[in-house]
Motif scaffolding. Structure first.
Motif, PDB file in Angstrom:
ATOM      1  N   CYS A 184       6.273   4.300  10.506  1.00  0.00           N
ATOM      2  CA  CYS A 184       5.872   3.812   9.174  1.00  0.00           C
ATOM      3  C   CYS A 184       4.351   3.709   9.027  1.00  0.00           C
ATOM      4  O   CYS A 184       3.839   2.795   8.365  1.00  0.00           O
ATOM      5  CB  CYS A 184       6.511   2.464   8.867  1.00  0.00           C
ATOM      6  N   ASN A 185       3.608   4.636   9.631  1.00  0.00           N
ATOM      7  CA  ASN A 185       2.139   4.589   9.566  1.00  0.00           C
ATOM      8  C   ASN A 185       1.650   4.601   8.128  1.00  0.00           C
ATOM      9  O   ASN A 185       2.079   5.431   7.323  1.00  0.00           O
ATOM     10  CB  ASN A 185       1.559   5.783  10.314  1.00  0.00           C
ATOM     11  N   GLU A 186       0.744   3.679   7.807  1.00  0.00           N
ATOM     12  CA  GLU A 186       0.175   3.588   6.457  1.00  0.00           C
ATOM     13  C   GLU A 186      -0.974   4.580   6.350  1.00  0.00           C
ATOM     14  O   GLU A 186      -2.144   4.220   6.323  1.00  0.00           O
ATOM     15  CB  GLU A 186      -0.240   2.148   6.177  1.00  0.00           C
ATOM     16  N   LEU A 225      -2.751  10.012  11.674  1.00  0.00           N
ATOM     17  CA  LEU A 225      -1.949   8.788  11.575  1.00  0.00           C
ATOM     18  C   LEU A 225      -2.817   7.535  11.569  1.00  0.00           C
ATOM     19  O   LEU A 225      -2.357   6.464  11.162  1.00  0.00           O
ATOM     20  CB  LEU A 225      -0.940   8.724  12.729  1.00  0.00           C
ATOM     21  N   ALA A 226      -4.058   7.678  12.007  1.00  0.00           N
ATOM     22  CA  ALA A 226      -4.962   6.524  12.050  1.00  0.00           C
ATOM     23  C   ALA A 226      -5.832   6.414  10.796  1.00  0.00           C
ATOM     24  O   ALA A 226      -6.588   5.457  10.657  1.00  0.00           O
ATOM     25  CB  ALA A 226      -5.863   6.626  13.288  1.00  0.00           C
ATOM     26  N   GLN A 227      -5.711   7.368   9.869  1.00  0.00           N
ATOM     27  CA  GLN A 227      -6.513   7.371   8.647  1.00  0.00           C
ATOM     28  C   GLN A 227      -5.622   7.074   7.444  1.00  0.00           C
ATOM     29  O   GLN A 227      -4.489   7.542   7.374  1.00  0.00           O
ATOM     30  CB  GLN A 227      -7.186   8.732   8.453  1.00  0.00           C
ATOM     31  N   SER A 228      -6.146   6.333   6.475  1.00  0.00           N
ATOM     32  CA  SER A 228      -5.354   5.992   5.289  1.00  0.00           C
ATOM     33  C   SER A 228      -5.035   7.213   4.433  1.00  0.00           C
ATOM     34  O   SER A 228      -4.091   7.186   3.641  1.00  0.00           O
ATOM     35  CB  SER A 228      -6.093   4.956   4.434  1.00  0.00           C
ATOM     36  N   ASP A 229      -5.809   8.297   4.589  1.00  0.00           N
ATOM     37  CA  ASP A 229      -5.553   9.529   3.852  1.00  0.00           C
ATOM     38  C   ASP A 229      -5.306  10.697   4.794  1.00  0.00           C
ATOM     39  O   ASP A 229      -5.539  11.856   4.467  1.00  0.00           O
ATOM     40  CB  ASP A 229      -6.717   9.852   2.914  1.00  0.00           C
ATOM     41  N   GLY A 230      -4.811  10.387   5.985  1.00  0.00           N
ATOM     42  CA  GLY A 230      -4.589  11.431   6.983  1.00  0.00           C
ATOM     43  C   GLY A 230      -3.456  12.376   6.618  1.00  0.00           C
ATOM     44  O   GLY A 230      -3.445  13.533   7.029  1.00  0.00           O
ATOM     45  N   LEU A 231      -2.501  11.869   5.857  1.00  0.00           N
ATOM     46  CA  LEU A 231      -1.357  12.670   5.443  1.00  0.00           C
ATOM     47  C   LEU A 231      -1.255  12.659   3.921  1.00  0.00           C
ATOM     48  O   LEU A 231      -1.688  11.712   3.262  1.00  0.00           O
ATOM     49  CB  LEU A 231      -0.056  12.127   6.039  1.00  0.00           C
TER      50      LEU A 231
END
Length: 451
Positions: free
Chosen positions: A376-378, A279-285
């Motif tokens: 809404c994590n980016e 959730l803390a990475q821009s490409d985590g999901l």
């Protein structure tokens, strides 16, 4: 006061029931004393026996008609709370599935006063116990007013106020969903084919859940996706759905400002990260989004007829079909999960491939965005496929009809400066189909000239 209706699991003895975490089920009802409450016939009859049981262990036969329904009255049984607990008297066996109803039973105060007066018992309740990490679930109609909800639903935090939720990222500039303007997309040759590992596994779906906001199918951890321009290998966690109502569309993403009836999201997490790290990475999901619509529909905006533009296939062709048997089996579970947080094992042999059918997975759009629900994590690499899954209309309507949820989609978010990438025209696209239709008559003509 509080009334407990105690039930024992069928086929067990009291001793064996006390050894199982779900050996007993207790229905708890609060009683509210009302001075102006009419005296209920059931409660009047019940309390009339109290003078006859003043001694410990004294028992009398109930020789008058008293029903449990008569004692409960008109209490709304759809609003309740659920948790795993214990008996509230020694031996306090932790063997109870507790159900506490939100609405109290109104009882005339004179009748309530008869319990301590006739028995001489006062303060007969156990003090509250620590929750110790247990979760208390609620039925759909008992969701607290401070929880978030979708537009048109009753709560303190509708989509326009999600950014005010604690730790929410819903006011950022990389939010989802968005409108995909196909004329403004950029072709990217690096967006190639995906590798779908175990998408054909008919035992990968472990359970199906009513989350309180959607229907979610939970995956066993063996399914992965990579390639397709994704920066990492991702493990599939779950897939869920968004829909409108029986009469309106409810996809989250829009395609050229058109909304589809439904949308399916396959949610994946980077294989090398845990949830908090992802959730803390821009490409985590990575989320794979599929539009859903009825086959061969002529509805305006449903994109059932093929068109193409400079970025390849943008409107889904009617040739794509999904496995209706798989969708029939899947939607049969909806009636079993009508309460919030209810979950049942998924026993049918259905793979993700079965749900997707023969939809073209080579043509898609790509952009960086967010989860479409709070917080809404980016943190999402979005893939939205150009071709829609075709599902019979009667199966799609089961989602709002069985769950009671309507219009469960987040409104369109601003694109800001983000670029939406698109695959190049690929095999199976409408442009190539049209080219083939021109090529074959030409081939016949040449053959006729030569022979």
């Amino acid at each position: 006061m509080e009334m407990h209706i105690v039930s024992m699991k069928d086929g067990l003895s009291p001793d064996s029931a006390a050894k199982q975490e779900d050996g007993y089920a207790v229905l708890g009802f609060f009683l509210n004393a009302k001075n102006d409450q009419d005296t209920s016939e059931a409660w009047t009859t019940l309390t009339s026996f109290l003078p006859n049981i003043k001694e410990v262990d004294q028992m009398v036969n109930v020789d008058q008609n008293i029903s449990i329904n008569g004692l409960i009255g008109d209490v709304d049984l759809s609003k309740y709370y659920r948790y795993m607990g214990s008996l509230t008297t020694p031996q306090c066996s932790e063997a109870v599935v507790w159900t506490l109803f939100h609405e109290p039973i109104p009882v005339n105060s004179t009748l309530i006063q008869m319990f301590p007066l006739m028995t001489s018992f006062v303060d007969i309740y156990r003090p509250t116990q620590d929750l110790n990490g247990r979760q208390v679930y609620t039925s759909a109609s008992s969701v607290p007013s401070h929880s978030w909800c979708y537009e048109g639903h009753l709560c303190d935090y509708a989509p326009s106020n999600w950014s005010f939720l604690p730790e929410a990222k819903c006011g950022g500039e990389q939010q989802s969903p968005i409108n995909i303007d196909t004329q403004s997309t950029t072709e990217d040759e690096s967006l190639g084919a995906f590798t779908f590992l175990n998408f054909d596994d008919k035992h990968a779906i472990e359970s199906i859940t009513n989350t309180g906001h959607s229907v979610q199918c939970n995956i066993n951890g063996s399914v992965e996706v990579s390639g397709g321009g994704l920066p990492h290998v991702y493990t599939v966690l779950q897939f869920h759905f968004h829909w409108g109502s029986v009469a309106s569309d409810g996809s989250e993403h829009l395609l050229d400002s058109k909304r589809f009836p439904m949308e399916m999201h396959i949610v994946c997490i980077r294989k090398d990260l845990n949830r908090s790290e992802a959730l803390a990475q821009s490409d985590g999901l990575a989320v794979l989004g599929f539009f859903i619509e009825a086959p061969q529909t002529s509805k305006s905006g449903s994109h059932s007829s093929s068109t193409s533009d400079s970025s390849g296939t943008t409107n889904p062709p009617t040739s794509s079909t999904s496995d209706m048997e798989a969708w029939t089996k899947l939607t049969n579970y909806l009636d079993q999960i009508q309460t919030v947080n209810s979950q049942v094992p998924f026993s049918d042999e259905i793979s993700i491939d079965d749900v997707l059918g023969n939809v073209d997975r080579h043509s898609y759009f790509r952009y960086n965005g967010s989860l479409t629900t709070p917080q809404c994590n980016e943190a999402v690499v979005w893939t939205v496929f150009k071709e829609s899954i075709k599902v019979n209309q009667n199966l799609m309507t089961k989602f709002p009809e069985s769950t009671g949820y309507e219009n469960i989609y987040r409104p369109q978010q601003e694109q800001y400066s983000r670029t939406i990438l698109s695959t190049k025209v690929s095999a199976g696209s409408s442009l190539q189909v049209k080219s083939a239709r021109l090529f074959y008559p030409l081939l016949v003509f040449v053959w006729a000239l030569l022979y």
